[in-house]
Write a protein that holds these residues in place. Structure first.
Motif, short mmCIF file in Angstrom:
data_model
loop_
_atom_site.label_atom_id
_atom_site.label_comp_id
_atom_site.label_asym_id
_atom_site.label_seq_id
_atom_site.Cartn_x
_atom_site.Cartn_y
_atom_site.Cartn_z
N GLY A 1 7.22 1.05 4.41
CA GLY A 1 5.83 1.31 4.11
C GLY A 1 4.99 0.21 4.73
O GLY A 1 5.44 -0.48 5.64
N PHE A 2 3.80 0.02 4.22
CA PHE A 2 2.89 -0.96 4.80
C PHE A 2 2.32 -1.86 3.72
O PHE A 2 2.18 -1.47 2.56
N SER A 3 1.99 -3.08 4.13
CA SER A 3 1.35 -4.02 3.23
C SER A 3 0.19 -4.68 3.97
O SER A 3 0.15 -4.71 5.20
N PRO B 1 -5.49 2.25 -4.14
CA PRO B 1 -4.26 1.88 -4.85
C PRO B 1 -3.47 0.81 -4.09
O PRO B 1 -3.39 0.84 -2.87
N TYR B 2 -2.91 -0.12 -4.83
CA TYR B 2 -2.10 -1.21 -4.25
C TYR B 2 -1.21 -1.78 -5.33
O TYR B 2 -1.43 -1.57 -6.51
N THR B 3 -0.21 -2.53 -4.90
CA THR B 3 0.66 -3.29 -5.79
C THR B 3 0.75 -4.69 -5.23
O THR B 3 0.99 -4.87 -4.04
N VAL C 1 -5.14 0.83 6.13
CA VAL C 1 -6.28 0.72 7.05
C VAL C 1 -7.59 0.67 6.27
O VAL C 1 -8.48 -0.13 6.57
N LYS C 2 -7.71 1.50 5.24
CA LYS C 2 -8.93 1.50 4.42
C LYS C 2 -9.12 0.13 3.76
O LYS C 2 -10.23 -0.42 3.77
N MET D 1 0.84 -1.18 0.00
CA MET D 1 0.00 0.00 0.00
C MET D 1 0.88 1.24 0.00
O MET D 1 1.98 1.23 0.57
N PRO D 2 0.42 2.34 -0.63
CA PRO D 2 1.24 3.55 -0.69
C PRO D 2 1.32 4.30 0.64
O PRO D 2 2.20 5.14 0.81
#
Length: 85
Positions: A50-52, A72-74, A23-24, A16-17
Motif C-alpha cells: 500500500g502507500f504511506s 482516512p489514515y493510520t 495523493v489527496k 493510507m488505504p
C-alpha cells in the motif's frame, strides 16, 4: 570558526488505504506548508502493500488537517508529541 546549528524535525508515517487517498493527503498537507512525500509500503508489512505519507514537522497538526477533511489514515510511526526546536 563558525558553528552551524542543526534542526531535527520529527517525521511521522501515515498509512493510507489507497494511492488516491495518499495523493489527496499530500496535496492537502503541502498546501498548508507541510513537507511530505508518498512512499510505497513494503510487501512484508502486515497490511500488505500500500502507500504511506511521510510528513516532516508537527504530527498532531498534520493529523488535524487530514481529520478535518475526512481523509482516512493510520499512524504507523512518529505520531504523538511534537518536537520542540
Amino acid at each position: 570558526m563558525q558553528t552551524q546549528g542543526v534542526i531535527l524535525l520529527k517525521t511521522c508515517i501515515l498509512d493510507m488505504p489507497s494511492y488516491t487517498y495518499a495523493v489527496k493527503a499530500q496535496r492537502l498537507l503541502r498546501a498548508r506548508g507541510f513537507p511530505c512525500r508518498i512512499r510505497r509500503r513494503e510487501k512484508t508489512s502486515a497490511e500488505g502493500c500500500g502507500f504511506s505519507v511521510h510528513v516532516s514537522g508537527s504530527c498532531r497538526s498534520a493529523e488535524a488537517v487530514l481529520s478535518g477533511y475526512a481523509v482516512p489514515y493510520t499512524v504507523r510511526g512518529g505520531g504523538g508529541e511534537d518536537d520542540k526546536l
